[in-house]
Design an enzyme around this catalytic site. Structure first.
Site, short mmCIF file in Angstrom:
data_model
loop_
_atom_site.label_atom_id
_atom_site.label_comp_id
_atom_site.label_asym_id
_atom_site.label_seq_id
_atom_site.Cartn_x
_atom_site.Cartn_y
_atom_site.Cartn_z
N GLU A 143 0.81 -1.22 0.00
CA GLU A 143 0.00 0.00 0.00
C GLU A 143 0.85 1.28 0.00
O GLU A 143 0.84 2.06 0.97
CB GLU A 143 -0.95 0.01 1.20
CG GLU A 143 -2.07 -1.00 1.06
CD GLU A 143 -3.04 -0.96 2.23
OE1 GLU A 143 -2.72 -0.36 3.27
OE2 GLU A 143 -4.13 -1.53 2.09
N GLU A 314 -6.85 -7.48 -0.76
CA GLU A 314 -7.37 -7.58 0.61
C GLU A 314 -8.85 -7.21 0.57
O GLU A 314 -9.20 -6.09 0.18
CB GLU A 314 -6.63 -6.61 1.55
CG GLU A 314 -5.15 -6.88 1.67
CD GLU A 314 -4.45 -5.90 2.61
OE1 GLU A 314 -5.13 -5.22 3.40
OE2 GLU A 314 -3.21 -5.82 2.54
N TRP A 322 -9.80 0.22 12.21
CA TRP A 322 -9.15 1.51 12.00
C TRP A 322 -10.10 2.67 11.68
O TRP A 322 -9.64 3.79 11.49
CB TRP A 322 -8.07 1.40 10.93
CG TRP A 322 -8.45 0.65 9.69
CD1 TRP A 322 -8.19 -0.67 9.43
CD2 TRP A 322 -9.17 1.15 8.55
NE1 TRP A 322 -8.68 -1.02 8.19
CE2 TRP A 322 -9.28 0.07 7.63
CE3 TRP A 322 -9.73 2.38 8.19
CZ2 TRP A 322 -9.93 0.19 6.39
CZ3 TRP A 322 -10.37 2.50 6.96
CH2 TRP A 322 -10.46 1.43 6.08
C1 GAL Z 1 -4.59 -2.65 4.94
C2 GAL Z 1 -3.17 -3.19 5.10
C3 GAL Z 1 -3.15 -4.44 5.93
C4 GAL Z 1 -3.98 -4.27 7.16
C5 GAL Z 1 -5.38 -3.91 6.76
C6 GAL Z 1 -6.34 -3.77 7.91
O1 GAL Z 1 -4.58 -1.30 4.66
O2 GAL Z 1 -2.57 -3.46 3.86
O3 GAL Z 1 -1.82 -4.74 6.28
O4 GAL Z 1 -3.43 -3.28 7.97
O5 GAL Z 1 -5.35 -2.69 6.07
O6 GAL Z 1 -7.61 -3.43 7.46
#
Ligand code: GAL
Length: 629
Positions: A143, A314, A322
């Site tokens: 990312e 992902e 978050w």
């Molecule tokens: C993404 C990241 C992952 C993990 C995930 C959590 O942005 O690539 O490593 O942190 O978010 O939602």
């Protein structure tokens, strides 16, 4: 084309060795084909400089391969361990306020730091050499740009920027002229007089900032290409990067040009909470589903970045940790999001993450398995999805009639000079996209110099910063403005005045911006919002304000928007444009969206209500796939 595949993001270094075998077995049982590993494990493969421990990673690779799982190996450069920082104490990124971004999470490096680049190249070579012939795909870093990490105001960036400018302008006077540095006595005598454009008393010169934005984007491209060149020495397998949602600080087309496949990380609920411009009532309405257009916008964008090859690396499988609030997806949404991606051409959808971690930053982030190893709710949806994928005939994508330009420099330009608190380039493009999706049509997103632009019937280029030959010579119907071509490449007001495009006699004589609650009504229903241009013209007026100011004009194969239209006005205009070009559209019920491929019609329902379209009923989170015969 083969059928889409499913996968997961796995962190074997988080789990005792005894669990790996069973994990692999269960991955196979769930129908997964791909496993991504390695992208954060640097401290475990090289705990001290030059002292490697690959034994455990070799064992993981062996277990996964024995179960016929394909591996995406990540280069671990997003998480340089502590000793790397001890070696290069000045490698940290520096934020706009001049503060170092400290060790203790991730992405703390500055893209411009040459020492860190060397270090990243070295670890990439070690891993490429070791697994180049064993794994089936590679991910570079993780990312780029996430956590606001593209721009860094470090000493390394300052040195790099000066050098970049010296190469670009060749002489300080050429730079002074391009930037208009005579204004406020900002002229320089040497390139070493240049500072980074942060911490100035009032705003920095927009030409200066624009060059810094271009420079910063180029550093991401350069950083990535170092890894690409090394990996290509050891493998012919696809190289991928996992981009993010609404990260616009570097030019993804430029990074993507060096890679084989684009991928992105799709967190619909987190994005709705954290990066959407929608109002509170919309956020509440879609809290458990996500914005119905945000995911597909990025699917279409990254299809362009990957030159038709793209994945979801992902996929959100449950609540994340978050966002400000982290609801659980409505039952069925994980399946829906997956189908939506597949309908847009995703070759693979990987779920983040295999098992929830009981420790560290993401302990509140769901996985496919719970901490106690029991399946989390998404598991069942993936079982169902896998059966459905296996029963499906091959999906073939078709070129759309409509293209929408997304251009990263335009984002930087209008961030630098928004002229109104509520003017944002991404918002303008996304609002256009969303309106088109509510009319049920496929949209291809393109860069502004995409050679395919001629193949479309309509090309939308909202608020494009600079015109170019591809656009000037495009035979499609072009929908331009506001702000089209309204600066020179050096970020000055052009003379002749904009839009200055052939075949369109429109001149923008003055612009004004207005507050969110001060929209100006059109004669027909709907309003102009945010941005309004006073123009002289000899084109046909399609829409005008109640006071008779022209807002939408047409001449030859061009439509010009002299302001931002609200959704109501946009919809009316877009229907007319589509009809004029004989493009079929269908108004979608609330929250329902569709995508047409060669042999399938995919329909899904993001709303909380049962919906009906063409006699097909969809409950909330429903997906219907109709095979064309
Ligand atoms: C993404 C990241 C992952 C993990 C995930 C959590 O942005 O690539 O490593 O942190 O978010 O939602």
């Amino acid at each position: 084309m083969t059928n889409p595949k499913l996968g997961t993001c796995y962190y074997p270094e988080h789990w005792p060795r005894e669990m790996w075998e069973k994990d692999a077995l269960r991955m196979v049982e769930l129908g997964l084909s791909w496993v991504r590993i390695g992208e954060f494990c640097w401290s475990r493969i090289e705990p001290q400089e030059g002292s490697f421990d690959f034994e455990w990673l070799d064992a993981v690779v062996e277990v996964l391969r024995r179960h016929n799982l394909d591996i995406i190996m990540g280069t671990p450069t997003a998480t340089p361990p502590r000793w790397v920082l001890d070696k290069y104490p000045d490698m940290l990124a520096v934020d706009k306020m001049g503060n170092e971004r400290k060790f203790g999470s991730r992405r703390h490096y500055c893209f411009s730091h040459l020492g860190y680049r060397k270090e990243a190249a070295r670890i990439t070579r070690e891993i490429a050499n070791r697994y180049g012939s064993t794994v089936q795909a590679w991910q570079t870093d993780n990312e780029y740009g996430c956590h606001d990490t593209t721009l860094s105001y470090s000493m390394a960036a300052l040195i790099g920027f000066r050098d970049w400018l010296a190469q670009k302008y060749q002489s300080p006077n050429a730079l002074n002229k391009a930037w208009g540095n005579v204004f406020w006595s900002m002229e320089i005598n040497e390139f070493s007089d240049i500072e980074l454009p942060n911490l100035t008393v009032t705003e920095a010169n927009p030409s200066h900032v624009m060059d810094f934005r271009r420079y910063s984007s180029d550093q991401v491209v350069a950083f990535n290409s170092i890894q690409v060149n090394i990996l290509r020495e050891f493998t012919s397998k696809p190289l991928i990067h996992n981009y993010m949602g609404r990260i616009t600080a570097f030019d993804h087309y430029d990074v993507g040009a060096d890679l084989d496949i684009a991928s992105w990380d799709s967190y619909p609920l987190g994005f709705l909470e954290m990066v959407s411009d929608a109002d509170e009532s919309f956020k509440a309405k879609y809290a458990y589903q996500g914005d119905p257009d945000f995911q597909s916008f990025h699917h279409d964008l990254y299809r362009a970045v990957g030159r038709d090859r793209w994945w979801v690396m992902e996929q959100q499988p449950g609540p994340v940790n978050w966002a400000s609030y982290n609801p659980a997806p409505l039952k069925g949404m994980v399946r829906l999001w997956s189908w939506e991606a597949i309908a847009h051409g995703a070759e693979t959808v990987c779920y983040f993450r295999w098992r929830q971690a009981p420790f560290a930053q993401e302990q509140m982030h769901a996985g496919l398995l719970r901490v106690d190893d029991e399946p989390a709710p998404a598991w069942e949806e993936i079982v169902e999805l896998n059966d459905e994928i296996n029963a499906l005939t091959t999906i073939e994508q078709v070129t759309s009639d409509v293209a929408l330009i997304f251009d990263y420099p335009s984002q930087w330009a209008w961030e630098i000079q928004p002229q109104a608190l509520n003017f944002d380039y991404f918002h303008e493009v996304f609002d256009t996209y969303s309106c088109l999706k509510k009319l049920g049509i496929n949209v291809d997103i393109c860069s502004s110099d995409d050679k395919k632009l001629n193949d479309y019937k309509i090309v939308f280029a909202p608020s494009l910063f600079l015109t170019n030959n591809t656009i000037e010579n495009c035979s499609a119907h072009l929908v331009l403005g506001p702000r089209f071509n309204s600066k020179t490449k050096d970020f000055q007001i052009p003379n002749p005045l904009p839009p200055n495009v052939s075949g369109l006699n429109v001149v923008v004589e003055r612009v004004e911006t207005i507050r969110q609650n001060m929209s100006r009504r059109l004669k027909k229903p709907g309003s102009v919002v945010r941005w309004i241009e006073d123009i002289s013209h000899d084109a046909s007026v399609i829409e005008e304000t109640e006071c008779g100011d022209p807002i939408v004009l047409q001449q030859n194969n061009k439509t010009y928007l002299a302001g931002c239209l609200d959704q109501e006005a946009k919809k009316r205009l877009f229907k007319k444009l589509l009809k004029d070009q004989n493009i079929k559209y269908l108004e979608m019920p609330d929250g329902v969206r569709q995508r047409l491929t060669k042999n399938h019609r995919f329909i899904w329902n993001y709303s909380n209500e049962n919906q009906n379209i063409d006699g097909i009923s969809l409950c909330p989170a429903d997906v219907k796939i109709i095979e064309k015969r």
